[in-house]
Every structure is written in structure tokens, then in C-alpha cells.
Design an enzyme around this catalytic site. Structure first.
Site, mmCIF file in Angstrom:
data_model
loop_
_atom_site.group_PDB
_atom_site.id
_atom_site.type_symbol
_atom_site.label_atom_id
_atom_site.label_comp_id
_atom_site.label_asym_id
_atom_site.label_seq_id
_atom_site.Cartn_x
_atom_site.Cartn_y
_atom_site.Cartn_z
ATOM 1 N N LEU A 88 1.021 -1.328 -0.164
ATOM 2 C CA LEU A 88 -0.151 0.275 -0.298
ATOM 3 C C LEU A 88 0.730 0.767 -0.125
ATOM 4 C CD1 LEU A 88 -3.363 0.724 0.296
ATOM 5 C CD2 LEU A 88 -2.631 1.431 2.509
ATOM 6 N N ARG A 99 5.059 -3.772 5.157
ATOM 7 C CA ARG A 99 6.141 -3.995 6.447
ATOM 8 C C ARG A 99 6.123 -3.676 7.560
ATOM 9 N NH1 ARG A 99 11.331 -3.816 3.567
ATOM 10 N NH2 ARG A 99 10.251 -1.960 2.446
ATOM 11 N N ILE A 150 0.771 -6.240 -9.921
ATOM 12 C CA ILE A 150 1.082 -5.711 -11.150
ATOM 13 C C ILE A 150 2.245 -5.252 -10.358
ATOM 14 C CG2 ILE A 150 -0.312 -4.190 -10.016
ATOM 15 C CD1 ILE A 150 -1.371 -3.542 -13.532
ATOM 16 N N ARG A 196 1.708 4.103 -2.893
ATOM 17 C CA ARG A 196 1.888 5.163 -4.035
ATOM 18 C C ARG A 196 0.911 4.669 -5.526
ATOM 19 N NH1 ARG A 196 7.275 6.990 -4.000
ATOM 20 N NH2 ARG A 196 7.950 4.958 -5.404
ATOM 21 N N ILE A 197 1.454 3.437 -5.713
ATOM 22 C CA ILE A 197 -0.133 2.402 -6.489
ATOM 23 C C ILE A 197 -0.568 2.157 -5.930
ATOM 24 C CG2 ILE A 197 0.073 1.502 -8.445
ATOM 25 C CD1 ILE A 197 2.665 1.844 -9.369
ATOM 26 N N HIS A 241 3.649 -6.983 -19.386
ATOM 27 C CA HIS A 241 3.813 -5.499 -18.780
ATOM 28 C C HIS A 241 3.006 -4.293 -19.146
ATOM 29 C CE1 HIS A 241 6.948 -4.567 -15.548
ATOM 30 N NE2 HIS A 241 6.288 -3.560 -15.660
ATOM 31 N N ASP A 254 0.396 -9.078 -15.213
ATOM 32 C CA ASP A 254 0.661 -7.761 -15.472
ATOM 33 C C ASP A 254 2.005 -8.141 -15.948
ATOM 34 O OD1 ASP A 254 1.035 -5.663 -17.883
ATOM 35 O OD2 ASP A 254 1.432 -4.827 -15.586
ATOM 36 N N ARG A 284 5.690 -6.538 -9.746
ATOM 37 C CA ARG A 284 6.894 -6.835 -10.193
ATOM 38 C C ARG A 284 7.327 -9.211 -10.287
ATOM 39 N NH1 ARG A 284 7.999 -3.048 -12.155
ATOM 40 N NH2 ARG A 284 9.990 -2.500 -12.722
ATOM 41 N N GLU A 330 10.333 -11.858 -17.864
ATOM 42 C CA GLU A 330 10.115 -10.971 -19.120
ATOM 43 C C GLU A 330 11.070 -11.450 -19.932
ATOM 44 O OE1 GLU A 330 8.187 -7.777 -17.309
ATOM 45 O OE2 GLU A 330 7.110 -8.531 -16.165
HETATM 46 P P1 NAP Z 1 6.197 2.926 -3.106
HETATM 47 O O1 NAP Z 1 4.901 3.798 -2.682
HETATM 48 O O2 NAP Z 1 7.441 2.949 -2.213
HETATM 49 O O3 NAP Z 1 5.408 1.543 -2.863
HETATM 50 C C1 NAP Z 1 5.562 -0.147 -2.281
HETATM 51 C C2 NAP Z 1 5.492 -0.028 -1.381
HETATM 52 O O4 NAP Z 1 5.281 -2.127 -0.380
HETATM 53 C C3 NAP Z 1 4.859 0.753 0.080
HETATM 54 O O5 NAP Z 1 3.899 0.206 0.922
HETATM 55 C C4 NAP Z 1 5.790 -0.175 0.753
HETATM 56 O O6 NAP Z 1 5.499 -0.802 2.372
HETATM 57 C C5 NAP Z 1 5.721 -1.771 0.398
HETATM 58 N N1 NAP Z 1 7.143 -3.043 0.744
HETATM 59 C C6 NAP Z 1 8.433 -3.108 0.110
HETATM 60 N N2 NAP Z 1 8.893 -3.819 0.853
HETATM 61 C C7 NAP Z 1 8.203 -4.722 1.188
HETATM 62 C C8 NAP Z 1 7.627 -6.187 1.686
HETATM 63 N N3 NAP Z 1 9.350 -6.591 1.886
HETATM 64 N N4 NAP Z 1 6.847 -6.614 2.670
HETATM 65 C C9 NAP Z 1 5.786 -6.010 2.091
HETATM 66 N N5 NAP Z 1 6.214 -4.645 1.421
HETATM 67 C C10 NAP Z 1 6.701 -4.074 0.667
HETATM 68 O O7 NAP Z 1 5.996 1.933 -4.695
HETATM 69 P P2 NAP Z 1 4.840 2.504 -6.005
HETATM 70 O O8 NAP Z 1 5.296 3.600 -6.022
HETATM 71 O O9 NAP Z 1 3.380 2.504 -5.444
HETATM 72 O O10 NAP Z 1 5.482 0.932 -6.724
HETATM 73 C C11 NAP Z 1 5.172 -0.326 -6.422
HETATM 74 C C12 NAP Z 1 5.440 -1.718 -7.556
HETATM 75 O O11 NAP Z 1 4.678 -1.120 -8.724
HETATM 76 C C13 NAP Z 1 7.004 -0.773 -7.854
HETATM 77 O O12 NAP Z 1 8.453 -0.673 -7.472
HETATM 78 C C14 NAP Z 1 7.287 -1.546 -9.437
HETATM 79 O O13 NAP Z 1 8.048 -2.863 -9.379
HETATM 80 C C15 NAP Z 1 5.820 -1.546 -9.799
HETATM 81 N N6 NAP Z 1 5.213 -0.912 -11.120
HETATM 82 C C16 NAP Z 1 4.829 -1.776 -12.079
HETATM 83 C C17 NAP Z 1 4.244 -1.278 -13.393
HETATM 84 C C18 NAP Z 1 3.396 -2.026 -14.716
HETATM 85 O O14 NAP Z 1 3.639 -1.863 -14.925
HETATM 86 N N7 NAP Z 1 3.110 -3.020 -13.657
HETATM 87 C C19 NAP Z 1 4.358 -0.016 -13.341
HETATM 88 C C20 NAP Z 1 4.951 0.492 -12.373
HETATM 89 C C21 NAP Z 1 5.278 0.028 -11.071
HETATM 90 P P3 NAP Z 1 7.088 -0.224 3.586
HETATM 91 O O15 NAP Z 1 8.184 0.049 3.081
HETATM 92 O O16 NAP Z 1 6.340 -0.095 4.808
HETATM 93 O O17 NAP Z 1 7.000 -2.536 3.213
#
Ligand code: NAP
Length: 321
Positions: A154, A177, A232, A156-157, A281, A258, A234, A263
């Protein structure tokens, strides 16, 4: 700034190549026949790297490039860059957060609805002439009505996905976490607990060693035979063979994906399954959003070499230091 040399190991979008190529001396490694000779000859001159997940940017890759100051990553996920090592070497790593958040959340909701209501399967039914031949597409067992949805990641996305889900009147909970302050969703400290509490499990977790295969056979067992898994985030966060097995033997009902572990390779078994929806993706894949991502990468590099620091450094390489 033409005296500053940048290296792109793999192809980048034209906007990035054009804008940075105008201002700096930009080398396109993917077009170079003898890459090793090029790195031997030019390595010490390179001050910036432009990357997009084509190559693993780690200690071995950086060794012949001792004067790199910035690694500008196209995308918010930067798991192909060893950012911890870069930080230790004093190199700044930047990514492209925020500008893609809403687009990826839209895609996630599309994928979720496609999977829950079997829309691609229903479309295939129509196109195959089955509507007139065999009759209406079967009713789906799955619905969003009264559903409980769990979000892994939870951030940004994840929050943008949750905001959209609120309009569907579903119960929302999540696993990170650490709990997020100020959100109305139930927090589960354990991923397996979240999986057992929901009908639909959505992962938007980042890649990298911390999340590697954390969505495993135990999580799928906890999600259960009526459960739906959406990814959506990784592919590396999922134990893909365990997911294939869970889909095959009915441990979970269906999945919408996705992202994949290797990949653009997608396991043949997944390709053959009717209970999965597969996207290549495309989370952020619009001209509008990719242009914003490219623009932010360019601005990070320009800001850095203008002596103004990075605009969006990643957590491992904070700025100011
Ligand atoms: P973000 O704001 O950094 O959010 C990541 C979330 O994951 C945080 O809430 C974090 O919370 C949690 N997290 C990180 N490590 C974790 C772990 N080991 N166990 C449980 N939760 C964990 O990033 P975002 O901008 O939302 O983007 C998230 C991901 O989406 C990107 O890293 C990318 O891989 C993926 N993405 C995919 C696409 C696509 O085209 N499919 C496009 C853009 C992004 P805590 O730190 O509290 O654990």
C-alpha cells in the site's frame, strides 16, 4: 554540457535519447558491436547511466565505470539496479515515481475486472461464434459484490488502487512491512494472514531481494480455492512455479497478471490456461504517461549535472546525503 558523457546500455525511448543527446554526449551501447572493447576504451569517461531494466546494474557492471555519478532509471521500480551498492560508491540513483501512479492503478482495476468477470474469456467466446452456436457465455462464479480485497504494497500505486476500489464498495485491507498512518484499511502484519482474510489478493509490491518469492505456495493455500490473485507489481515477488501449480490444481481459482518472473518469457503452462488473464507489462503503457516518465528521467540528469542535485532519488541514495 557536451563534455559530459552518458551511457545507455539498452534502448531508451526517443524522447530521452533526443533530449539528453542534444545536451550531453550520449553513447548507445546497444548499437555498439564490440561492447567490451567500448567499455574498456570509454569506461572511465562515463559520468551518467540511463537504464530501463535491460541489464543488471551491479558491482560487476559498474567496476569498469569508476566515474559514474548518477544512474537514472526509467520506471518507479528499480530492482535491476543494485542501489545499495551504488549508494556505497556515492552514486545517486533516480527513478520516476508519482507520474505513473494513476495510470498503473487504472490498469490494475481493468485487469482485476477482466479477471473477476472473465471478460477476455467471454470476448473469445463471442469471437469464436459460440454465442450463436452454444448460447450465452456461462455466468461467472466470481463477482466484486461483497468481495474482500487485499493489497500487498500500500504505497503510492497501492493507495491509488484502494481509492478506486472504494467506489466498488468492497472491503479493503493490506500488507506492508509497516502500517500506513491515516488510511481506513485493515492492516495485516503477515502476508499469509492477509491472504486468508480476502477473496482477491492484489500485489503491487516492488521487486528486489526483500520481496523475492514472498508470494509462495503458503500464500496461495491461504488465499484458497475461491481466491483470485492479481499481480501488477513485480514478477519476482511471486514464486511463479508455485503459482502455476496453484492455478492448475485448484488451490486458487484464477489470476490476472501484468508482470512475470522472466519477462518477456511467460510459462507455456500459463499461456494454455483458461483461468488466467495475461497482459504484457502494460501498467504504465500510454504515450501520455511514458512521456512524463521520460521527461522526469531527463530532468533528473539535467538537474544533477547543473549541480542542483537529483529530483527523485531512491530511498537507498537519499539527497541531500
Ligand atoms: P512505493 O510507493 O514505494 O510502494 C511500495 C509499497 O510496497 C510500500 O507500501 C512498501 O511498504 C511495500 N513493500 C516494500 N517492500 C515490502 C516487503 N518486503 N514486504 C511487504 N511490503 C513491502 O512504490 P509504488 O510507486 O507504489 O510502486 C510499487 C511497485 O509497482 C514498483 O516498485 C514497481 O515494481 C511496480 N510497478 C509496476 C508497473 C507495471 O507496469 N506493472 C508500473 C509501475 C510500477 P513498506 O516499506 O512499509 O513495506
Amino acid at each position: 554540457m557536451k563534455s559530459i558523457e552518458l551511457l545507455a546500455p539498452g534502448p531508451m525511448m526517443p524522447l530521452v535519447i533526443d533530449r539528453l543527446g542534444e545536451a550531453f554526449t550520449l553513447h548507445r551501447l546497444w548499437e555498439v558491436a564490440d561492447k567490451e572493447a567500448f567499455i574498456r576504451e570509454k569506461g572511465e569517461k562515463i559520468r551518467g547511466l540511463l537504464v530501463g531494466g535491460h541489464a543488471r546494474i551491479d558491482e560487476a557492471f559498474l567496476k569498469p565505470l569508476p566515474n559514474v555519478e548518477i544512474i537514472a532509471n526509467f520506471g518507479v521500480g528499480y530492482d535491476s539496479v543494485d542501489a545499495k551498492h551504488a549508494g556505497e560508491k556515492g552514486i545517486v540513483v533516480t527513478n520516476t515515481p508519482d507520474v505513473l501512479t494513476e495510470e498503473v492503478a487504472d490498469t490494475c482495476l481493468g485487469l482485476l475486472l477482466m479477471t473477476v468477470r472473465e471478460l477476455p474469456q467471454a470476448e473469445r467466446w463471442l469471437r469464436a461464434g459460440n454465442w450463436t452456436g452454444k448460447g450465452p457465455y456461462p455466468l461467472t462464479h466470481t463477482t466484486l459484490r461483497g468481495a474482500k480485497v487485499g493489497i500487498i504494497g500500500l504505497g503510492r500505486i497501492g493507495k491509488a488502487i484502494a481509492r478506486r476500489l472504494e467506489a466498488f464498495d468492497v472491503a479493503i485491507s493490506y500488507h506492508n512491512r509497516r502500517p500506513v498512518a491515516g488510511v481506513p484499511y485493515a492492516y495485516h502484519a503477515s502476508l499469509a494472514d492477509l491472504a486468508s482474510a480476502v477473496d482477491i489478493l492484489v500485489s503491487v509490491a516492488p521487486g528486489g531481494p526483500d520481496t523475492f518469492h514472498m508470494i509462495d505456495a503458503d500464500v496461495f493455500r491461504a488465499l484458497g480455492p475461491k481466491g483470485i490473485f492479481i499481480n501488477i507489481g513485480r514478477g519476482s515477488a511471486v514464486d511463479e512455479p508455485a503459482m502455476v501449480e496453484a492455478l492448475k490444481n485448484g488451490t486458487i481459482r484464477s489470476a490476472g497478471l501484468d508482470v512475470f518472473e522472466h519477462e518477456p518469457k511467460v510459462p507455456a503452462e500459463l499461456m494454455a490456461m483458461e483461468n488466467v488473464v495475461l497482459l504484457p507489462h502494460v501498467g504504465s503503457g500510454t504515450h501520455h504517461t511514458r512521456d512524463l516518465m521520460g521527461g522526469l528521467l531527463v530532468d533528473n540528469v539535467k538537474s544533477w549535472f547543473a549541480g542542483k542535485g537529483p529530483l527523485t532519488p531512491v530511498a537507498e541514495t537519499p539527497w541531500p546525503r
